[in-house]
Design a protein around this motif. Sequence first.
Motif, short mmCIF file in Angstrom:
data_model
loop_
_atom_site.label_atom_id
_atom_site.label_comp_id
_atom_site.label_asym_id
_atom_site.label_seq_id
_atom_site.Cartn_x
_atom_site.Cartn_y
_atom_site.Cartn_z
N GLY A 34 -5.91 -55.34 -24.05
CA GLY A 34 -5.52 -56.00 -22.80
C GLY A 34 -4.03 -56.22 -22.70
N ASP A 74 -7.99 -56.19 -13.58
CA ASP A 74 -7.39 -57.50 -13.85
C ASP A 74 -8.36 -58.60 -13.48
N THR A 124 -7.83 -56.61 -18.57
CA THR A 124 -7.53 -57.91 -19.16
C THR A 124 -8.76 -58.51 -19.82
#
Length: 526
Positions: free
Chosen positions: A235, A296, A106
Amino acid sequence: MAIVLPHRKLIVIPKPDPKHAEVLDNVFTNRIFTLPNGDELMALPHCEDCLRMLRNMDINVDGCEMFDWYYQPPKSKINPEYSVWWWQLETARFLVANPRSFCTSTPRTGKTLSTLMAVDYVLRNEGGRALIVAPLTVANGGEWERTIKEWFPHLTVQMVHKNRKEDLRTPAHVYLINPDGMRVVSNELTTMANLGKFSVVVFDELTEYANTSSQRWLAARQVSANIKYRWGLTGTPGKPEKIYGQVKLINDLNVPKYFTRWRDMTEVKVSQFRWIPKEGHEEVVKKAMSPCIRFDKEQLMSIPIPQVRMEYVPLSEQQEAITTQLKEEFQCAIQETTIDVTTASTLAQKLLQVAGGAVKTEDGYTRIDTTPKLEKLKELLASTDRKKVIFGSFIGINDMLVDYVRSLGYTCEKIDGSVTGQRRSQILRDFMDKPDPHVLICHPRTTAFGVELASADMIICYGTPMAGAFMYQQLFERLSSSRQTAKETFVIHLAAGKQDLVSFKALQSGVNIAKNIVDLFTRELL
């Protein structure tokens, strides 16, 4: 279990079955050694191609990744206090090991620095140049250029933008270009790639290449077709229909030749112009978009980051006397021009063994008085009620620690190279899910990667991990997982004597202790 001999760039494995041994013999230069007990070992080149072949043969080469052994993580030139996070190192190592792969971490997880470490490694070891294709705002004076200048000042960077053909003729290690600019000079870039001038191409914001009919995608495919390392970053990969073009650009063997077949595999038509994802499409997409690594941000930032703390204790009188004697021998060894480097390295490692309380001799390990260090260890074990992990780099010291910890009344198990297979798995499951063992003593190489130790709130480095900065960073990951419930976690450097202090300081600076111990102790200890 494989062993790396870094100075010779060799990896040594137990001789495999005849079929696999014959294949390896045909592909790589190798030597066969026979141990006194009759066991046969095979020495092979320590290289990425060899490691991939050994993995395909189901031969365990954990901890033997080239990146771990031959790359020192960079330091920020703006603020030396900044250091690379463990997940960034993990990402870089993954990309190097997988020439055609994806990173879908991400935003704000440091993909740029992670990727540039992998680029730096490839350029150092395989030569060539890197082509990074990114949106103009990210490339020109943006994150890519800033990161290169801050962390990799030895790499020259050229933005290919205004006078693109002239820019491509400017010598540089890294070329930055935006997707539409790549389309304009695709023929020039393709010629450079076909001549072997590019060893790496990175496609940032991979979703820009979802449509395989677009001029942008066709140009990207033409340019990258003959480049060995091809990495895609995004992402947010998107819906199945958007993923086809992304995967086909990076690794076309993972998807069908035609989009219609892919759509049939992943989507269902519900009206004349509307398709929706088919049940179970996630597994098809996951298989196609692989190998892939993802971290993440929310998960990473919700986990307590271990606090690093130094605990120093003096040497005992016996340790002090032996240290003085070894330092004199070490000094003589490095001053003698004919001395074998191995002898000097052995003396240096013995200085660290003395600090731990057990010294290797011809008859095994001899234990010596290390009361101050063991008393501090006792205090650390009792500091909280949660489980503890102790890392030690010497077998004899770890055996001593098992005896000592059990004498304090704690349940304790050890994991090193002698504990394999089902037994190792059982110990790790028990440590995570059952009350016992309360303390786990490990050699760093056996539990530095892919092992869950979050039932503990503290890792105690009983002396310096000898395998280098990357593996040291991996220690932090063992505590930092979604199963961690402690509000605070710690990595403790338990140091005795100047030899421990010097080596811990060097490790935090990114020095590989095992490779540089003679030079380090020559400068700092004598």
